[in-house]
Design a protein around this motif. Sequence first.
Motif, PDB file in Angstrom:
ATOM      1  N   GLU A 158       0.706  -1.045   0.053  1.00 48.93           N
ATOM      2  CA  GLU A 158       0.055   0.035  -0.079  1.00 48.93           C
ATOM      3  C   GLU A 158       0.709   1.276   0.164  1.00 48.93           C
ATOM      4  N   LEU A 159       0.537   2.248  -0.939  1.00 47.93           N
ATOM      5  CA  LEU A 159       1.133   3.306  -0.841  1.00 47.93           C
ATOM      6  C   LEU A 159       0.197   4.491  -0.452  1.00 47.93           C
ATOM      7  N   HIS A 160       0.620   5.188   0.773  1.00 49.33           N
ATOM      8  CA  HIS A 160      -0.191   6.366   1.258  1.00 49.33           C
ATOM      9  C   HIS A 160       0.410   7.412   0.454  1.00 49.33           C
ATOM     10  N   LEU A 188      -3.258   2.151  -3.863  1.00 48.87           N
ATOM     11  CA  LEU A 188      -3.110   3.704  -3.507  1.00 48.87           C
ATOM     12  C   LEU A 188      -3.913   4.058  -2.222  1.00 48.87           C
ATOM     13  N   ARG A 189      -3.592   4.452  -1.215  1.00 52.53           N
ATOM     14  CA  ARG A 189      -4.390   4.994  -0.345  1.00 52.53           C
ATOM     15  C   ARG A 189      -4.379   6.723  -0.155  1.00 52.53           C
ATOM     16  N   LEU A 190      -5.413   7.214  -0.579  1.00 54.71           N
ATOM     17  CA  LEU A 190      -5.277   8.748  -0.829  1.00 54.71           C
ATOM     18  C   LEU A 190      -5.270   9.143   0.578  1.00 54.71           C
ATOM     19  N   VAL A 191      -4.269  10.050   1.039  1.00 59.39           N
ATOM     20  CA  VAL A 191      -4.291  10.984   2.182  1.00 59.39           C
ATOM     21  C   VAL A 191      -4.732  12.180   2.023  1.00 59.39           C
ATOM     22  N   HIS A 215      -3.173  13.808   6.812  1.00 56.98           N
ATOM     23  CA  HIS A 215      -1.741  13.517   6.960  1.00 56.98           C
ATOM     24  C   HIS A 215      -1.343  13.917   8.661  1.00 56.98           C
ATOM     25  N   ASN A 216      -2.322  14.447   9.311  1.00 58.72           N
ATOM     26  CA  ASN A 216      -2.282  14.947  10.595  1.00 58.72           C
ATOM     27  C   ASN A 216      -3.261  14.156  11.560  1.00 58.72           C
ATOM     28  N   SER A 217      -3.983  12.972  11.026  1.00 61.42           N
ATOM     29  CA  SER A 217      -5.010  12.325  11.786  1.00 61.42           C
ATOM     30  C   SER A 217      -4.292  11.292  12.482  1.00 61.42           C
ATOM     31  N   PRO A 218      -4.905  10.735  13.497  1.00 60.67           N
ATOM     32  CA  PRO A 218      -4.279   9.893  14.433  1.00 60.67           C
ATOM     33  C   PRO A 218      -3.934   8.585  13.668  1.00 60.67           C
ATOM     34  N   GLU A 219      -4.784   8.019  12.868  1.00 57.85           N
ATOM     35  CA  GLU A 219      -4.482   6.912  12.078  1.00 57.85           C
ATOM     36  C   GLU A 219      -3.308   7.047  11.238  1.00 57.85           C
ATOM     37  N   TYR A 220      -2.922   8.172  10.679  1.00 57.59           N
ATOM     38  CA  TYR A 220      -1.740   8.426   9.765  1.00 57.59           C
ATOM     39  C   TYR A 220      -0.677   8.719  10.666  1.00 57.59           C
ATOM     40  N   LEU A 221      -0.842   9.322  11.862  1.00 53.52           N
ATOM     41  CA  LEU A 221       0.211   9.672  12.671  1.00 53.52           C
ATOM     42  C   LEU A 221       1.007   8.245  13.009  1.00 53.52           C
ATOM     43  N   LYS A 222       0.342   7.205  13.267  1.00 51.37           N
ATOM     44  CA  LYS A 222       0.672   5.973  13.654  1.00 51.37           C
ATOM     45  C   LYS A 222       1.428   5.347  12.764  1.00 51.37           C
ATOM     46  N   LEU A 223       1.135   5.645  11.324  1.00 49.67           N
ATOM     47  CA  LEU A 223       2.390   5.281  10.363  1.00 49.67           C
ATOM     48  C   LEU A 223       3.594   6.098  10.248  1.00 49.67           C
ATOM     49  N   ASN A 224       3.385   7.411  10.190  1.00 45.26           N
ATOM     50  CA  ASN A 224       4.428   8.333  10.112  1.00 45.26           C
ATOM     51  C   ASN A 224       4.161   9.437  11.152  1.00 45.26           C
ATOM     52  N   PRO A 225       4.963   9.301  12.279  1.00 51.81           N
ATOM     53  CA  PRO A 225       4.847  10.459  13.543  1.00 51.81           C
ATOM     54  C   PRO A 225       5.285  11.706  12.887  1.00 51.81           C
ATOM     55  N   ASN A 226       5.874  11.724  11.765  1.00 49.31           N
ATOM     56  CA  ASN A 226       6.128  13.420  11.190  1.00 49.31           C
ATOM     57  C   ASN A 226       4.857  13.982  10.511  1.00 49.31           C
ATOM     58  N   GLY A 227       3.927  12.977  10.283  1.00 51.45           N
ATOM     59  CA  GLY A 227       2.652  13.728   9.447  1.00 51.45           C
ATOM     60  C   GLY A 227       3.082  14.024   8.055  1.00 51.45           C
ATOM     61  N   LEU A 228       3.813  13.313   7.480  1.00 51.75           N
ATOM     62  CA  LEU A 228       4.320  13.562   6.024  1.00 51.75           C
ATOM     63  C   LEU A 228       4.195  12.559   5.169  1.00 51.75           C
ATOM     64  N   ILE A 229       3.710  12.962   3.939  1.00 47.92           N
ATOM     65  CA  ILE A 229       3.352  11.717   2.944  1.00 47.92           C
ATOM     66  C   ILE A 229       4.703  11.754   2.093  1.00 47.92           C
ATOM     67  N   PRO A 230       5.148  10.342   1.552  1.00 44.01           N
ATOM     68  CA  PRO A 230       4.470   9.196   1.676  1.00 44.01           C
ATOM     69  C   PRO A 230       4.666   8.227   2.843  1.00 44.01           C
ATOM     70  N   VAL A 249       6.598  -1.193   7.451  1.00 44.93           N
ATOM     71  CA  VAL A 249       5.758   0.294   7.570  1.00 44.93           C
ATOM     72  C   VAL A 249       6.942   1.155   7.282  1.00 44.93           C
ATOM     73  N   ILE A 250       7.087   1.625   6.191  1.00 48.20           N
ATOM     74  CA  ILE A 250       8.336   2.683   5.918  1.00 48.20           C
ATOM     75  C   ILE A 250       7.891   3.970   5.599  1.00 48.20           C
ATOM     76  N   TYR A 251       8.555   5.113   6.122  1.00 43.76           N
ATOM     77  CA  TYR A 251       8.182   6.473   5.628  1.00 43.76           C
ATOM     78  C   TYR A 251       9.643   6.960   5.162  1.00 43.76           C
ATOM     79  N   GLU A 252       9.853   8.291   4.612  1.00 43.72           N
ATOM     80  CA  GLU A 252      10.867   8.617   3.895  1.00 43.72           C
ATOM     81  C   GLU A 252      10.952   8.234   2.608  1.00 43.72           C
TER      82      GLU A 252
END
Length: 208
Positions: free
Chosen positions: A3-5, A28-31, A38-53, A61-64
């Motif tokens: 899945e790509l957010h 594809l998962r649209l943020v 990108h600042n929702s509690p669910e998304y912040l669990k995936l990326n605490p920086n609140g950044l896409i992708p 689960v990887i960001y950057e």
Amino acid sequence: MIELHYYPSNASFAPHLLLEEIGVPYALRLVDRAQQGHNSPEYLKLNPNGLIPVLVDGDVVIYETAAILLHLADRHAGFAPAPGTAARADYYKWMVWLTNTLQAMLIHWFYPDRMAADAADVKAHAEVQIAPMLDQLEAQLQRHGGPWFLGGHYTAVDPLVFMLCRWTRLQARPAKARPTLAAYLQRVLERPATQRVVAKEQLPDPVY
Ligand SMILES: N[C@@H](CCC(=O)N[C@@H](CS)C(=O)NCC(=O)O)C(=O)O
């Protein structure tokens, strides 16, 4: 399934390009940035920086953006030079430089108000610093003649170069003002995978 957010034209564009090149199934998962997704509690669990992708790949689960590209190239053969070679060192060098130097400066250009009260001044200074970085991309392509950024093979670096050059399209001297870089960007644009991603993200012309 992978899945790509993502959000159209955001930093998710580069991993989206690579996923399409690889040809594996992915979702594809649209943020929804308009709703502060990108600042929702669910998304912040995936990326605490609140950044896409964010990429979710099984247990991973990887960001950057650059890390996602490196991870995908590790899991799917054909998009990176062999480990331990001089070509691999070059690949690491460019991937890291692109993300920690050019991308970082572009973020200042896009969000100058986050840096100082005089946002116009920050934006102008960022653009001045970006120009010689783009000259470095031109010089790299001139050094080996292409067709792809590291030479004869399209690698995970190419989607990152293409995305960052696209982001300069509204600058006074955008990436495409340099002839070798312009020809390269057109080659990347013409790749079927790029065309599919441009269509999926509904990016208007000019793409870069
Ligand atoms: N270093 C991060 C930067 C990602 C980034 O800046 N994403 C932007 C979209 S292009 C974002 O999510 N911005 C939301 C915000 O800054 O509030 C990466 O490469 O993934």
